[in-house]
Design a protein around this motif. Structure first.
Motif, PDB file in Angstrom:
ATOM      1  N   GLU A 106     -48.564  26.984  33.563  1.00  0.00           N
ATOM      2  CA  GLU A 106     -47.358  27.542  34.345  1.00  0.00           C
ATOM      3  C   GLU A 106     -46.290  27.670  33.164  1.00  0.00           C
ATOM      4  O   GLU A 106     -45.504  28.633  33.202  1.00  0.00           O
ATOM      5  CB  GLU A 106     -46.986  26.466  34.935  1.00  0.00           C
ATOM      6  N   GLU A 107     -46.295  27.022  32.045  1.00  0.00           N
ATOM      7  CA  GLU A 107     -45.216  27.201  31.263  1.00  0.00           C
ATOM      8  C   GLU A 107     -45.714  28.193  29.952  1.00  0.00           C
ATOM      9  O   GLU A 107     -44.592  28.942  29.614  1.00  0.00           O
ATOM     10  CB  GLU A 107     -45.159  25.823  30.265  1.00  0.00           C
ATOM     11  N   TRP A 108     -46.677  28.211  29.581  1.00  0.00           N
ATOM     12  CA  TRP A 108     -46.998  29.493  28.568  1.00  0.00           C
ATOM     13  C   TRP A 108     -47.967  30.524  28.890  1.00  0.00           C
ATOM     14  O   TRP A 108     -48.110  31.159  28.300  1.00  0.00           O
ATOM     15  CB  TRP A 108     -47.670  28.327  27.177  1.00  0.00           C
ATOM     16  N   GLY A 109     -48.768  30.460  29.853  1.00  0.00           N
ATOM     17  CA  GLY A 109     -49.486  31.399  30.608  1.00  0.00           C
ATOM     18  C   GLY A 109     -50.854  31.722  29.501  1.00  0.00           C
ATOM     19  O   GLY A 109     -51.319  30.578  29.163  1.00  0.00           O
ATOM     20  N   GLU A 110     -50.998  33.077  29.142  1.00  0.00           N
ATOM     21  CA  GLU A 110     -52.082  33.299  28.176  1.00  0.00           C
ATOM     22  C   GLU A 110     -51.886  32.496  26.759  1.00  0.00           C
ATOM     23  O   GLU A 110     -52.983  32.482  25.991  1.00  0.00           O
ATOM     24  CB  GLU A 110     -52.103  34.954  28.096  1.00  0.00           C
TER      25      GLU A 110
END
Length: 756
Positions: A106-110
């Motif tokens: 949710e915070e950093w994605g990929e």
């Protein structure tokens, strides 16, 4: 540890389907199950409770409830990440590492992977966008398979789960058989089931609107520090490995350790004072039984030791069960020994640590000495003459030293396909009923060699093994055999922080004339008796060669070789010839025989609808005597193959999921000078000149941005043991040749199965 599965799309009675898919992998997580379903996706989960025993059930969501996670693995820095995420205003309802994963996404994605330290395979579903995100850990410790059924995604930790989907059409992939016959395993992403693929290590995958898209986020790149001294290297290894072991011991249940007589598991076990270790062996002398070694070491380092002596009858009876759990045939007999050691461990603990990965990262296999040893021979002896010597050697009986001269004919890219080598292209054409499927296994390695083209030969071998042999054999059997017994297996050598140190070592501190894993052994010697730190690798060696000279097991295999299944795929007359040659001690064909036998057992289970328990061989008569143990020559290292169409550095590409699509993908063109094709074997040696080799250079060979690419030239130290002038006297040359051959052939060498 856990098992995950799921599928998208509408389906009649899909609640029953997802339950069946989940139940078939109950062994991966017997403690509980969990499900999520909406109008678009069905997700299943089996749990082996290790961390947050009360609240760590899955599927699990973020606080907003729009992201749903099922996850298999362990994140060893989850406590630090949780604190960091809480500071970024994320709210947690459990103390589990799985909840950290969903918040990290949710915070950093990929970009989440640069923050994670651990092993994992997971699926995240976004309710808002209906996108599915799949990912696999850096080295491929945990498995993840997928397919498209129509335009719908189906995925699972094990292929047997996918087979439960009613719309999946199970079809045999003969291309996998071709690869398996050369490698003893199937190189990923290919599988024995058409249209089913493995997500490759260090990759993530998006599924959106019927389209699969993959991207590589991690690659094991070697960047040696040429200024590093031996003392600095040993200090760094000791520090980072101690940190890794302590991180891998984090759990809310008891953690144990596997222990053989070798340095890898012994180094791990040295951090387990007061805890439990586990070993298995066979009653065929010291070569196949390390229990006494392990017991002695356990007393010295202060651990409680448990062991088991595996009988011949137990081993052969377990073959069908093991191949069922493997999902795909694996001709490495040590996987059955691993099945038994995980079984006894599971009776005492829920988690074990093991030594997998040390050889690949630190340069531990004896074959990594080949480039150093071959260098002078290939430099002095012209290519056409080497081919002539090799051609003569192929006509000789299986005598000591023959394979050295055969292996030394060609440059690395033509002769080395990985740590195991079974059948070459010519042998496959003779063996297979359909010879059209037989290919040169070296073709599968081209992309790997292209990626590693700037490395020296020793490092190329490590790179190839990290990406092929380790994933397709070592880690596959580690996961499947431990999970078959509901045991979590952790591998502290395969830690990204440990790899950073291993990748920085100069080649001479990995492999040199003194030893393999040179610097790592020096670090281990600070914690172990010297004789253990310097002991040659054995692992859990298996006496298949001895059994196949026993009349009872000869007939067990012969029955399989004359079965209708064998007739379907092979020229059985040639199979029986291999078997008879070995039984009569004319040629050591044990590994070739075992490769075919294992495939036939597996095929009858998955395509012949024979239950594993129904394939149990007849018990050996009590009067039958075991054949005496004797030495075997290492007959390995040659070519490998590649069925890969997924990765392209930092660039996203579409994965061909359909068979027709896969055939349409063009092979990646190698940069730099093209490698000449190896000529087909002829009755007389070809008078070809050796292709010129490019000087080794280290670089960031697949940086996501050209601007970030850095290149460092490496000055290789001269390691040739003999120096000759151009007008060499023939008597002197052959005297030196004889001396060198004696020195190398008298050395103690073992292959991946522990055979001499």
């Amino acid at each position: 540890m856990c098992g995950i599965c799921g599928f998208t799309g509408e389906l009649e009675q899909r609640e029953d389907v997802i339950k069946k898919m989940t139940e078939v992998i109950t062994h991966r997580g017997p403690d509980s199950d969990g499900f999520f379903m909406d109008n678009y996706i069905s997700m299943g989960f089996r749990r082996l409770s290790i961390i947050d025993l009360e609240k760590g059930d899955q599927p699990i969501t973020n606080e907003a409830g729009n992201l749903v996670l099922t996850y298999n693995g362990e994140i060893y820095n989850y406590k630090e990440l949780k604190k960091e995420l809480e500071e970024k205003d994320h709210h947690f309802s459990t103390t589990s590492d799985s909840e950290v994963v969903v918040h990290a996404f949710e915070e950093w994605g990929e970009d989440m992977f640069e923050h994670l330290r651990g092993m994992f395979a997971f699926a995240i579903y976004n309710k808002d966008t209906r996108a599915v995100f799949l990912a696999r850990d850096f080295f491929g410790i945990k498995p993840l398979h997928y397919t498209l059924i129509g335009d719908e995604l189906c995925y699972a930790s094990e292929i047997k789960s996918i087979l439960e989907h009613p719309d999946f059409m199970k079809r045999f992939n003969d291309k996998a058989l071709d690869a398996y016959l050369s490698f003893q395993y199937v190189p990923q992403p290919m599988t024995f089931f058409k249209d089913v693929y493995c997500l490759l290590p260090g990759h993530f995958m998006w599924y959106r609107d019927g389209v699969v898209e993959t991207q590589r986020y991690f690659e094991a790149k070697f960047k040696p520090d040429l200024e590093m001294t031996e003392e600095e290297a040993v200090n760094k290894i000791e520090k980072v490995f101690e940190n890794s072991v302590e991180a891998h011991k984090i759990a809310d249940v008891e953690v144990g350790c596997f222990l053989s007589s070798g340095v890898d598991s012994s180094y791990v076990a040295s951090y387990f004072e007061g805890q439990k270790t586990f070993t298995v062996g066979f009653d065929f002398g010291e070569k196949y039984n390390e229990i006494d070694w392990a017991k002695s070491l356990s007393e010295k380092i202060g651990v409680e030791h448990h062991s088991k002596l595996i009988s011949s009858e137990e081993f052969w009876a377990a073959v069908p069960k093991v191949q069922y759990h493997m999902d795909q045939p694996l001709a490495d007999p040590s996987c059955i020994a691993l099945y038994f050691v995980t079984k006894i461990a599971s009776e005492h603990v829920k988690v074990v640590l093991s030594g997998e990965g040390a050889d690949e990262l630190f340069g531990g296999y004896t074959c990594y000495n080949d480039p150093r040893v071959f260098k002078w021979y290939q430099k002095i002896v012209p290519y056409f003459l080497r081919r002539g010597i090799g051609w003569i050697c192929k006509k000789l009986p299986d005598i000591k030293g023959r394979d050295y001269l055969i292996r030394a004919i060609h440059p690395l890219e033509k002769r080395y396909i990985g740590n195991a080598y079974m059948y070459d292209e010519k042998q496959k054409k003779e063996l297979l009923k359909n010879p059209e499927i037989a290919t040169d296994p070296a073709r599968m390695c081209r992309r790997m060699y292209t990626r590693a083209r700037r490395y020296d030969d020793e490092t190329k071998m490590q790179y190839l093994d990290i990406n092929m042999w380790m994933v397709g054999d070592i880690l596959l059997k580690a996961d499947r055999m431990s999970m078959a017994n509901s045991l979590e297996l952790r591998v502290p050598f395969l830690d990204k922080e440990v790899f950073k140190v291993a990748a920085s070592l100069p080649t001479a501190l990995r492999v040199n004339k003194f030893n393999t894993k040179y610097a790592m052994r020096k670090a281990a010697a600070r914690h172990l008796p010297e004789e253990v730190a310097e002991k040659p690798k054995l692992g859990f060696p298996v006496p298949t060669r001895v059994w196949l000279k026993d009349e009872h097991y000869y007939h067990v295999v012969k029955d399989m070789f004359t079965s209708t299944t064998a007739e379907k795929f092979f020229n059985t007359e040639l199979l029986l010839n291999y078997l008879d040659e070995h039984f009569e001690e004319k040629e050591d064909n044990s590994r070739k025989i075992w490769t075919i036998y294992v495939f036939l057992v597996w095929y009858q289970i998955y395509f012949g609808a024979v239950a594993p328990e129904d394939l149990k061989p007849a018990e050996k008569p009590a009067t039958a005597a075991a054949a005496p143990a004797e030495t075997e020559e290492e007959a390995q290292e040659e070519e490998l193959e590649e069925a890969e169409d997924v990765e392209d550095g930092g660039t996203k590409v579409f994965t061909p999921v359909k068979e027709s699509d896969a055939q349409a993908v063009e092979e990646e063109q190698a940069e730099g000078p093209a490698q000449a094709e190896e000529p087909a074997q002829a009755e007389e040696p070809a008078q070809a000149e050796e292709p010129e080799q490019e000087a080794p250079v280290y670089e960031d060979i697949y940086s996501s941005s050209p601007k970030k690419a850095r290149r460092v030239n490496i000055e290789e130290e001269e390691q040739a043991p003999i120096s000759f002038t151009d007008d060499i006297d023939p008597e002197d040359f052959f005297a030196n040749l004889k001396s060198q051959l004696r020195e190398n052939f008298d050395s103690e060498d073992t292959d991946s199965d522990g055979n001499e």
